[in-house]
Write a protein that holds these residues in place. Sequence first.
Motif, PDB file in Angstrom:
ATOM      1  N   ALA A 113       0.852  -1.291   0.105  1.00 60.09           N
ATOM      2  CA  ALA A 113       0.022   0.098   0.015  1.00 60.09           C
ATOM      3  C   ALA A 113       0.897   1.295  -0.023  1.00 60.09           C
ATOM      4  O   ALA A 113       0.409   2.298  -0.891  1.00 60.09           O
TER       5      ALA A 113
ATOM      6  N   ILE B  56       0.393   0.455  -4.565  1.00 58.97           N
ATOM      7  CA  ILE B  56      -0.613  -0.202  -4.916  1.00 58.97           C
ATOM      8  C   ILE B  56      -1.866  -0.228  -4.420  1.00 58.97           C
ATOM      9  O   ILE B  56      -1.842  -0.270  -3.160  1.00 58.97           O
ATOM     10  N   PRO B  57      -3.163  -0.026  -5.069  1.00 60.91           N
ATOM     11  CA  PRO B  57      -4.178   0.259  -4.422  1.00 60.91           C
ATOM     12  C   PRO B  57      -4.609  -0.988  -3.709  1.00 60.91           C
ATOM     13  O   PRO B  57      -4.506  -2.205  -4.114  1.00 60.91           O
ATOM     14  N   VAL B  58      -5.242  -1.020  -2.401  1.00 61.70           N
ATOM     15  CA  VAL B  58      -5.550  -2.096  -1.548  1.00 61.70           C
ATOM     16  C   VAL B  58      -6.796  -2.390  -1.561  1.00 61.70           C
ATOM     17  O   VAL B  58      -7.856  -1.661  -1.607  1.00 61.70           O
ATOM     18  N   LEU B  59      -7.416  -3.907  -1.892  1.00 59.86           N
ATOM     19  CA  LEU B  59      -8.538  -3.896  -1.905  1.00 59.86           C
ATOM     20  C   LEU B  59      -9.063  -4.815  -0.390  1.00 59.86           C
ATOM     21  O   LEU B  59      -8.482  -5.704   0.163  1.00 59.86           O
TER      22      LEU B  59
ATOM     23  N   TRP C 254     -10.176  -8.064   3.357  1.00 60.80           N
ATOM     24  CA  TRP C 254     -11.608  -8.030   2.572  1.00 60.80           C
ATOM     25  C   TRP C 254     -12.348  -9.293   2.869  1.00 60.80           C
ATOM     26  O   TRP C 254     -11.845 -10.307   2.327  1.00 60.80           O
TER      27      TRP C 254
ATOM     28  N   ALA D 213     -10.308  -7.450  -7.573  1.00 56.99           N
ATOM     29  CA  ALA D 213      -9.057  -7.212  -7.364  1.00 56.99           C
ATOM     30  C   ALA D 213      -8.129  -6.873  -8.226  1.00 56.99           C
ATOM     31  O   ALA D 213      -6.919  -6.682  -8.393  1.00 56.99           O
TER      32      ALA D 213
ATOM     33  N   LYS E 293      -5.331  -4.524  -8.196  1.00 54.98           N
ATOM     34  CA  LYS E 293      -5.082  -4.259  -6.653  1.00 54.98           C
ATOM     35  C   LYS E 293      -4.462  -5.189  -5.937  1.00 54.98           C
ATOM     36  O   LYS E 293      -4.031  -6.310  -6.660  1.00 54.98           O
TER      37      LYS E 293
ATOM     38  N   VAL F 134      -4.668  -7.944  -2.812  1.00 61.52           N
ATOM     39  CA  VAL F 134      -5.790  -8.433  -1.888  1.00 61.52           C
ATOM     40  C   VAL F 134      -5.150  -9.406  -1.277  1.00 61.52           C
ATOM     41  O   VAL F 134      -4.200 -10.308  -1.464  1.00 61.52           O
TER      42      VAL F 134
END
Length: 187
Positions: free
Chosen positions: A21, A25-28, A46, A62, A65, A67
């Motif tokens: 993060a 990187i976008p986090v789910l 999640w 995801a 992202k 996950v």
Amino acid sequence: MITIVSGLPRSGTSLMMQMLAAGGIPVLSDGERQADVDNPRGYLEWERIKQLPKDPACIAEAEGKVVKVISRLLLSLPEGHEYRVIFMQRPLPEVLASQEVMLRNRGTAKAGAGNTAIAAAFESHLREVNAWLDSKAYVKTLRVPYHDVLRDAEIIAEKLTQFLGISLNVEAMSVQVDATLYRNRAE
């Protein structure tokens, strides 16, 4: 591409999620599982991923992202996606010690639960999961020893950048590692 962080419980998966993060990187994550004494920086989980065996299509959320997926659910990852799995590895005695402390803190520890039987089950599970990971052409895996992250976070962050094939903020990733949170060691 879907980036997945996995491993046994208490193997450093939350730390790896925090690093990724911070790297960009976008986090789910849904924020349902709150930070606590066992994981003061949070879990970054999640809840819906628990439905993966019944609803494999949920993994599409995801895309692009990262996950967290518990190791037993990896076997339910459907074809049709490119997965990069970062699999955290921590010595079993430390995993067991950390789990024991967490269960005690939650008041859910079971008297007489034998670590020998649990360790044997984990070892068998890891053999199964590793064989599965190695057999799938659509899955690429980077196994990351937890102690390597603690010892040299910057080198691990650089390896992650290479493995994922994307530009990440290595410095921001490195500063996520807080050695004071490495509290549960094997006796």
